[in-house]
Motif scaffolding. Structure first.
Motif, mmCIF file in Angstrom:
data_model
loop_
_atom_site.group_PDB
_atom_site.id
_atom_site.type_symbol
_atom_site.label_atom_id
_atom_site.label_comp_id
_atom_site.label_asym_id
_atom_site.label_seq_id
_atom_site.Cartn_x
_atom_site.Cartn_y
_atom_site.Cartn_z
ATOM 1 N N GLN B 187 0.776 -1.132 0.026
ATOM 2 C CA GLN B 187 0.025 -0.046 0.209
ATOM 3 C C GLN B 187 0.950 1.236 -0.080
ATOM 4 O O GLN B 187 0.547 2.372 -0.629
ATOM 5 C CB GLN B 187 -0.865 -0.209 1.248
ATOM 6 N N SER B 188 1.664 1.181 0.810
ATOM 7 C CA SER B 188 2.763 2.569 0.986
ATOM 8 C C SER B 188 3.393 2.842 -0.408
ATOM 9 O O SER B 188 3.673 4.072 -0.436
ATOM 10 C CB SER B 188 3.829 2.057 1.951
ATOM 11 N N ARG B 189 3.446 2.146 -1.248
ATOM 12 C CA ARG B 189 4.021 2.406 -2.739
ATOM 13 C C ARG B 189 3.157 3.323 -3.456
ATOM 14 O O ARG B 189 3.680 4.211 -4.123
ATOM 15 C CB ARG B 189 4.198 1.195 -3.354
ATOM 16 N N ASP B 227 -1.065 -6.202 -2.160
ATOM 17 C CA ASP B 227 -0.320 -6.240 -0.802
ATOM 18 C C ASP B 227 -0.094 -7.617 -0.636
ATOM 19 O O ASP B 227 -0.010 -7.965 0.799
ATOM 20 C CB ASP B 227 -1.078 -5.382 0.216
#
Lengths: 373, 474
Positions: B187-189, B227
């Motif tokens: 998700q952070s990407r 993810d």
């Protein structure tokens, strides 16, 4: 570096000979520093064909080779690693009657010198030892208790054991100058100056420059013996095979790949550490391999390489003390057959350095043979 | 175009993808002699594979980006470059002599300049079960689709990158629904990629295409697991299921066909063989050859066009091929500075999408640090644990690990394991991968019959000193 590192012995060159001498010197209680411009085993020591061979050696080398073989047969005791050593026959194949006669004469010469490890095998025996050999091969010369090892693992094992005994390795450190200061040696490198009581030149193809700085003439030539390795094949060969009339070094590794080398040389560039293959020459190695083992017609080459090695004009090494300086020594110029000699030459050099003398017959290897009169 | 008749060319181009074809058109337009050597039976490279024989239906499935290859191939066919299909380059020496295998025998070609247009390969994806039969790369699956129109009907796609959704969308158009997409992008990407969005709007057509693909997958009800971590391919002798965690839950998808993908990286075999300098590209997470603004490497007269110089996509590849060609012409005194500038401008526009893609689809941490028991070098069966052990024993880099374990010494010459091995060593030693470097690549670049080497035409005689060297057993 803080302060000047000091040792009883500074070895220039971290190949098998450098590592072996360092290991043996450490066993004798000397403090040792090895300085290597790349990584240990980067050149000829790490990438040669791995033949552990007494067979076919120059007569002057035979006693040292025999002594080394005794160490190889219990190599694990020395370095705590089997180095991939496998005992197997080394066989030199005769393709004609004339070649067989040459081999017979050699075997007789050696017997006269007191060595019995090389024996003539007739055609039937040859075929028993090498079922895949071409029908035209008439016999050969064999040293049944020789073998082969894995070169890089061997050099690596010698280095590891030397390290465990306290030897300090300075890798990626290039020696620029060796000079005498009073009794000690100062070795100026890309990482500063090192001091040593004794100096040993094991710099392989790069050893000529060190000798020159000691005021000695060593006409060493950099060569790049080429090798090929094939994809895995069904097991068909349990010996290391050479040619008599045509240069060849041939063996099948444990995993089934076949390693072919022998005499053919690429282009070395010792200045840049690089070597380039010369397929116009390597094709003769391919031709010879197929000639002696027809099964090789279907073999696939997956890789080729060439290591940089030092060769002397008379094809035998320089082993012994410097002729110009006290406490300086040489072991280089093994002319593409130094791998098997490594364990014994290291032992001899350590003895020579620690005690000032050795009973090993090293006179033929004196650097003075090249002195300009 | 004619069959090969000569041994000397102003320019030798290796690869007949968009970059190679464009370079050929450009240098022959300037009146230079050129030869194009390509392993495939027809021009197009991987991206336009089968473009000359693809029927309307298949072309429609593959989309307009694929169809654009037709004109490039046509222009290439019409140019005066000699074209040698089915040709495997197995060695190039420092004097730009090229040894090429034609199946039956080898040929030696001397070039004045070389354009390396060998493109990209898929990033190696070592993970549990990746060597099981039934597991392929997504690219291999797409090749089947392009070359033969073949599609598999229970594929689970696993990994990261735009190619995954592209192939899945193409399969839908061909009437086959993939089982699922298991995406490893954390998700952070998405958050990190957001800052590159404004720049990417400069190449908005890619964004539009991407959204359209996602939409078609959603409409068709292809499940997308996001993810995903802890991915394993399970099976006894062949792939039977993919297991993973996604959205806080464990999943198990039964399938006989798994397609892996973690983006593509430059195929550096030729530039490594030639000892061109390479550098680590952080954004693309791979080594790329150092090139100047005209794609000339650190070795004079050796150019890398296309994805081999860093991943840029098909349009960029074609532009780079043109640019390298224009530069070679210019060096031969037949330059066209204005045209060169316009190509450079187009390339810069084309590059705007890259930071977004590269941030979003960076390789999954799992494949960069595989578990000890995971096979890394498939040819020689070397595990990640073996490599770590060799490092612990003191092996400082890939070449020492190779000497120690034989990793990278098999028939693929390290193509499948090279990057992974460098990654594992770098992390074990705690050193930057740029310092660790990569395998030295030795000829032959591709497996070569010993009998073919023995039959090599040679003008060099046996040197006397070697012929006499009867005792040479090393």
């Amino acid at each position: 570096m803080t302060g000047t590192p000091m040792a009883d012995l500074i070895v220039v060159g971290g190949g098998l000979h450098g590592c072996s001498a360092a290991l043996h010197a450490a066993k004798r209680g000397l403090s040792v520093i090895v300085i290597e411009k790349d990584n240990a085993g980067r050149h000829a020591s790490g990438v040669n064909a791995g033949g552990v061979r007494r067979l076919g050696r120059n007569y002057a080398e035979v006693p040292i080779s025999v002594r080394s073989m005794e160490i190889w047969h219990r190599i694990g005791d020395l370095v705590d690693d089997d180095c991939g050593f496998q005992r197997c026959p080394q066989i030199k194949v005769a393709e004609t009657e004339a070649e067989l006669e040459t081999l017979e004469k050699r075997a007789a010469d050696l017997r006269e010198l007191g060595f019995t490890h090389e024996v003539i095998v007739d055609q039937q025996e040859l075929r028993r030892l090498l079922p895949a050999v071409a029908p035209h091969c008439v016999g050969g010369l064999a040293s049944l208790d020789d073998g082969f090892a894995i070169p890089y693992n061997t050099t690596f094992a010698f280095q590891r054991k030397a390290r465990a005994l306290g030897v300090q390795f300075f890798e990626k450190t290039r020696v620029e100058k060796v000079r005498r200061d009073g009794k000690d040696w100062h070795v100026d490198t890309s990482a500063g100056t090192f001091k040593g009581r004794n100096l040993l030149n094991c710099a392989g193809a790069w050893a000529g420059e060190i000798a020159r700085q000691l005021g000695e003439h060593a006409p060493i030539e950099a060569i790049a013996p080429m090798m090929i390795v094939t994809a895995r094949m069904k097991r068909f060969c349990d010996a290391v095979v050479g040619g008599c009339g045509r240069p060849l070094s041939f063996k099948q590794a444990e995993n089934g790949t076949v390693i072919i080398g022998g005499g053919r040389r690429g282009y070395p560039d010792p200045k840049t550490n690089k070597s380039e293959m010369r397929f116009s020459q390597l094709r003769y190695s391919a031709e010879t391999a197929i000639g002696i083992f027809p099964i090789m017609k279907s073999a696939t080459i997956v890789r080729s390489w060439a290591g940089i090695e030092g060769r002397m004009p008379d094809d035998i090494p320089v082993i012994g003390p410097s002729s110009t300086h006290e406490n300086a020594f040489h072991a280089f110029g093994f002319s593409a057959h130094g791998f098997q000699l490594g364990p014994a030459v290291g032992e001899i050099m350590a003895e020579l350095i620690a005690t000032g003398h050795t009973n090993a017959p090293i006179a033929p290897f004196s650097i003075t043979r090249f002195a300009k009169s | 175009m004619s069959a090969t008749t000569k041994n000397r060319y102003d320019v030798a181009i290796i690869g007949a993808g968009p970059a190679g074809m464009a370079a050929a058109v450009e240098v022959t337009r300037a009146g230079l002699s050129a030869i194009v050597l390509d392993e495939q039976p027809a021009p197009g490279g991987q991206i336009y594979r089968g473009i000359e024989t693809s029927d309307e239906k298949r072309t429609k499935v593959l989309g307009p980006d694929y169809a654009a290859g037709r004109d490039i191939a046509k222009a290439f066919r019409a140019c005066s470059a000699e074209y040698l299909p089915g040709a495997t380059v197995w060695n190039i020496d420092s004097a730009l002599g090229i040894d090429v295998s034609l199946g039956q025998g080898s040929k030696h070609i001397q070039a004045g300049a070389i354009v390396v247009a060998t493109g990209a390969i898929e990033r190696p994806t070592p993970m549990p079960g990746w060597t099981l039969p039934g597991v392929t790369t997504a690219g291999a699956l797409q090749i089947l689709l392009k070359a033969n129109g073949v599609v598999s009907d229970d594929v689970v796609f696993v990994g990261s990158g735009p190619l995954l959704s592209l192939i899945a969308a193409q399969m839908l158009k061909a009437g086959v629904k993939p089982r699922a997409i298991v995406e490893t992008v954390p998700q952070s990407r998405y958050v990190a990629a957001l800052k590159h969005l404004p720049a990417a709007l400069g190449a908005a057509s890619y964004l539009v295409k991407g959204l359209a693909m996602m939409l078609s997958l959603r409409r068709a009800g292809v499940p997308i697991y996001r993810d995903a971590t802890g991915i394993r391919i399970e099976g006894n002798g062949k792939a039977e299921a993919v297991t993973f965690t996604s959205g806080g839950k464990s999943h198990r998808l039964e399938t006989t066909s798994v397609a892996l993908h973690q983006g593509i990286v430059p195929n550096q075999q030729v530039t490594r063989l030639l000892r061109c300098d390479h550098e680590w590209n952080k954004s693309q997470h791979c080594f790329v050859p150092k090139v100047d603004e005209y794609f000339e490497t650190t070795m004079a007269d050796v150019y890398v066009a296309g994805d081999g110089a860093g991943i840029g996509g098909a349009v960029a590849a074609r532009l780079r091929g043109r640019l390298a060609g224009l530069r070679i012409a210019e060096k031969a005194g037949r330059g066209n500075a204005q045209e060169r500038r316009s190509v450079t401008d187009a390339l810069m526009r084309e590059a705007k999408i890259r930071p977004l893609l590269e941030t979003l689809y960076a390789p999954s941490p799992e494949i960069l640090a595989p578990a000890d028991e995971t096979l890394v070098c498939r040819c020689e069966e070397v595990t990640a644990g073996d490599i770590r052990k060799a490092v612990d024993l003191g092996a400082p880099g890939p070449n020492q690990v190779k000497s120690f374990l034989r990793s990278g010494m098999g028939p693929c010459q390290g193509r499948m394991c090279g990057l992974a091995v460098s990654e594992i060593i770098a992390s074990r030693r705690g050193e930057p991968i740029s310092e660790i470097g990569y395998y030295r690549i030795r000829p032959p670049l591709k497996p070569l019959l010993l009998s073919e080497l023995a039959a090599l035409e040679s003008e060099e005689a046996v040197p006397a000193d070697l012929a006499d060297e009867s005792a040479a057993v090393h």
